[in-house]
Write a protein that holds these residues in place. Structure first.
Motif, PDB file in Angstrom:
ATOM      1  N   GLU A  10      -2.938   2.414   3.137  1.00 40.57           N
ATOM      2  CA  GLU A  10      -1.569   2.787   3.480  1.00 40.57           C
ATOM      3  C   GLU A  10      -1.215   4.139   2.862  1.00 40.57           C
ATOM      4  OE1 GLU A  10       2.116   0.037   3.867  1.00 40.57           O
ATOM      5  OE2 GLU A  10       1.983   0.644   1.758  1.00 40.57           O
ATOM      6  N   ARG A  27       4.629  -0.067   5.601  1.00 40.11           N
ATOM      7  CA  ARG A  27       4.207  -1.451   5.378  1.00 40.11           C
ATOM      8  C   ARG A  27       4.948  -2.444   6.275  1.00 40.11           C
ATOM      9  NH1 ARG A  27       3.544  -2.868  -0.711  1.00 40.11           N
ATOM     10  NH2 ARG A  27       2.412  -0.923  -0.363  1.00 40.11           N
ATOM     11  N   THR A  78      -0.115  -2.406   7.897  1.00 42.69           N
ATOM     12  CA  THR A  78       0.699  -1.204   7.798  1.00 42.69           C
ATOM     13  C   THR A  78       0.677  -0.484   9.147  1.00 42.69           C
ATOM     14  OG1 THR A  78       1.104   0.781   6.454  1.00 42.69           O
ATOM     15  CG2 THR A  78      -1.178   0.306   6.988  1.00 42.69           C
TER      16      THR A  78
END
Length: 244
Positions: free
Chosen positions: A21, A28, A38
């Motif tokens: 991420e 998220r 994500t």
């Protein structure tokens, strides 16, 4: 149908998911013990979700699909590499070295999955953080026809025998690359496609089979609403039901 998810097996989905991420600039969606998700905004209303699912043991088989990240010109590529190292990546020696003329940098994520940070290439304009999805193929031409039909993507100029990209020319390329060895076992990184309203399971499955793919029957298939398939080279992918 359309490409919705990139799915990666992980012993610790949360830890590995937070790495990816941060690496890709995702937003998220889910962070639970069994899985992490994500969302990557590709611009123009397009996006991809990166999903990590828990597995009990680290995978040992070679990756057949990996991520090539956008690195651009040399100075920016070096900065991207430094940032990824700071997030928990490490250099990975697979027999290719920048000093030997290889213009990309090979790294491994915190669970040892290889990925590359690429040099500047004209084909990577507007890809977003993931420049390409190189996929091993025993027959790039045959597999490309199945993936064209699945995704609606089109042939573009690239650096593999066949390269596909969304008609919008946004998001990563799917590159069909000659495999080094045949597929064996479960793919630890695979793609999910979502059916759209009006798509019929039986017709879609017939289309997959007619283009060299096959239906897989994992032990867990009765527990989920999606179906697992493989292309002619044994690369797994899942088809998800239409929303609603």
């Amino acid at each position: 149908m359309y490409l919705e998810n990139i799915v990666l097996d992980a012993v610790d989905p949360g830890r590995l998911g937070r790495f990816w991420e941060a690496a890709l600039g995702g937003e998220r969606l889910t962070d639970e013990p069994a899985g992490f998700e994500t969302h990557l905004d590709l611009g123009g209303g397009l996006g991809l979700d990166l999903c990590l699912q828990r597995v009990p043991l680290p995978p040992s088989e070679p990756l057949r699909l990996h991520l090539d990240l956008l690195g651009s010109e040399a100075a920016q590529q070096a900065a991207v590499v430094d940032r990824l190292l700071g997030l928990g990546a490490r250099h990975l020696d697979i027999g290719q070295h920048a000093g030997d003329g290889v213009p990309w940098v090979v790294l491994a994520d915190p669970e040892g999955n290889p990925f590359c940070v690429m040099e500047e290439r004209e084909a990577y304009t507007d890809t977003g953080p993931i420049a390409a999805l190189p996929l091993d193929s025993a027959d790039p031409d045959a597999d490309a026809e199945l993936w064209r039909w699945l995704t609606g993507w089109e042939d573009v100029e690239g650096y593999a025998p066949r390269s596909l990209r969304a008609p919008s020319r946004r998001g990563p390329l799917l590159e069909l690359c000659p495999e080094q060895e045949p597929a064996a076992g479960k793919n630890r990184l695979h793609l999910d496609l979502r059916l759209e309203s009006g798509d019929l399971w039986d017709e879609v499955e017939e289309g997959v089979l007619a283009r060299g793919g096959r239906r897989e029957h994992p032990a867990w298939e009765s527990e989920v609403p999606w179906r697992m398939y493989a292309d002619g080279s044994g690369n797994h992918f899942c088809l998800l039901p239409a929303r609603g």
